[in-house]
Design a protein around this motif. Sequence first.
Motif, PDB file in Angstrom:
ATOM      1  N   THR A   1       0.827  -1.197   0.000  1.00  0.00           N
ATOM      2  CA  THR A   1       0.000   0.000   0.000  1.00  0.00           C
ATOM      3  C   THR A   1       0.864   1.251   0.000  1.00  0.00           C
ATOM      4  O   THR A   1       0.606   2.196  -0.719  1.00  0.00           O
ATOM      5  CB  THR A   1      -0.920   0.005   1.226  1.00  0.00           C
ATOM      6  OG1 THR A   1      -1.636  -1.215   1.258  1.00  0.00           O
ATOM      7  CG2 THR A   1      -1.902   1.153   1.151  1.00  0.00           C
ATOM      8  N   PHE A   2       1.912   1.228   0.824  1.00  0.00           N
ATOM      9  CA  PHE A   2       2.819   2.365   0.926  1.00  0.00           C
ATOM     10  C   PHE A   2       4.249   1.881   0.757  1.00  0.00           C
ATOM     11  O   PHE A   2       4.555   0.715   0.996  1.00  0.00           O
ATOM     12  CB  PHE A   2       2.664   3.064   2.276  1.00  0.00           C
ATOM     13  CG  PHE A   2       1.284   3.572   2.506  1.00  0.00           C
ATOM     14  CD1 PHE A   2       0.845   4.711   1.863  1.00  0.00           C
ATOM     15  CD2 PHE A   2       0.420   2.921   3.354  1.00  0.00           C
ATOM     16  CE1 PHE A   2      -0.435   5.175   2.066  1.00  0.00           C
ATOM     17  CE2 PHE A   2      -0.857   3.371   3.563  1.00  0.00           C
ATOM     18  CZ  PHE A   2      -1.290   4.512   2.914  1.00  0.00           C
ATOM     19  N   ALA A   3       5.120   2.771   0.378  1.00  0.00           N
ATOM     20  CA  ALA A   3       6.517   2.412   0.153  1.00  0.00           C
ATOM     21  C   ALA A   3       7.186   2.079   1.491  1.00  0.00           C
ATOM     22  O   ALA A   3       7.070   2.848   2.450  1.00  0.00           O
ATOM     23  CB  ALA A   3       7.252   3.562  -0.517  1.00  0.00           C
ATOM     24  N   PRO A   4       7.900   0.953   1.574  1.00  0.00           N
ATOM     25  CA  PRO A   4       8.550   0.589   2.833  1.00  0.00           C
ATOM     26  C   PRO A   4       9.875   1.302   3.064  1.00  0.00           C
ATOM     27  O   PRO A   4      10.425   1.245   4.157  1.00  0.00           O
ATOM     28  CB  PRO A   4       8.767  -0.918   2.687  1.00  0.00           C
ATOM     29  CG  PRO A   4       8.892  -1.128   1.226  1.00  0.00           C
ATOM     30  CD  PRO A   4       8.014  -0.093   0.574  1.00  0.00           C
ATOM     31  N   VAL A   5      10.377   1.967   2.044  1.00  0.00           N
ATOM     32  CA  VAL A   5      11.659   2.665   2.155  1.00  0.00           C
ATOM     33  C   VAL A   5      11.523   4.069   1.585  1.00  0.00           C
ATOM     34  O   VAL A   5      10.575   4.381   0.876  1.00  0.00           O
ATOM     35  CB  VAL A   5      12.782   1.909   1.403  1.00  0.00           C
ATOM     36  CG1 VAL A   5      13.026   0.566   2.023  1.00  0.00           C
ATOM     37  CG2 VAL A   5      12.461   1.773  -0.056  1.00  0.00           C
ATOM     38  N   ARG A   6      12.486   4.903   1.922  1.00  0.00           N
ATOM     39  CA  ARG A   6      12.552   6.258   1.375  1.00  0.00           C
ATOM     40  C   ARG A   6      13.905   6.453   0.726  1.00  0.00           C
ATOM     41  O   ARG A   6      14.883   5.825   1.119  1.00  0.00           O
ATOM     42  CB  ARG A   6      12.374   7.295   2.483  1.00  0.00           C
ATOM     43  CG  ARG A   6      11.088   7.094   3.212  1.00  0.00           C
ATOM     44  CD  ARG A   6      10.318   8.253   3.509  1.00  0.00           C
ATOM     45  NE  ARG A   6      10.707   9.474   2.878  1.00  0.00           N
ATOM     46  CZ  ARG A   6       9.932  10.510   2.841  1.00  0.00           C
ATOM     47  NH1 ARG A   6       8.770  10.442   3.369  1.00  0.00           N
ATOM     48  NH2 ARG A   6      10.317  11.617   2.281  1.00  0.00           N
TER      49      ARG A   6
END
Length: 99
Positions: free
Chosen positions: A21-26
């Motif tokens: 659903t959302f990115a696990p890293v930046r």
Amino acid sequence: PQLLLDSSYFVPWLFPCKIRTFAPVRYTERPIVAAAKLREGKFVILVNGSPSALILPALFCENFECLDDYAGTAYFASFLRMLKYTSFYLSIFLPGVFV
């Protein structure tokens, strides 16, 4: 033989799930952001020759942060962040109320 060209090559190995659903890293290209995340207790993965750094773990609330929050006063930055949270929740839940 596997070749490591960028820090993003680690992401499928670290998080094998295909649906997210959302990115696990930046990612960041700014050294000051990487240093600040290290001070917060995050991990930063650097690859030689790559301009971007991989920061993990990434939290959902970090999507509402920006560098302008640190340039002004704490009260104004808190007001802007609450405004961002409110507008996010309104954009998520208000169409459901309309339908």
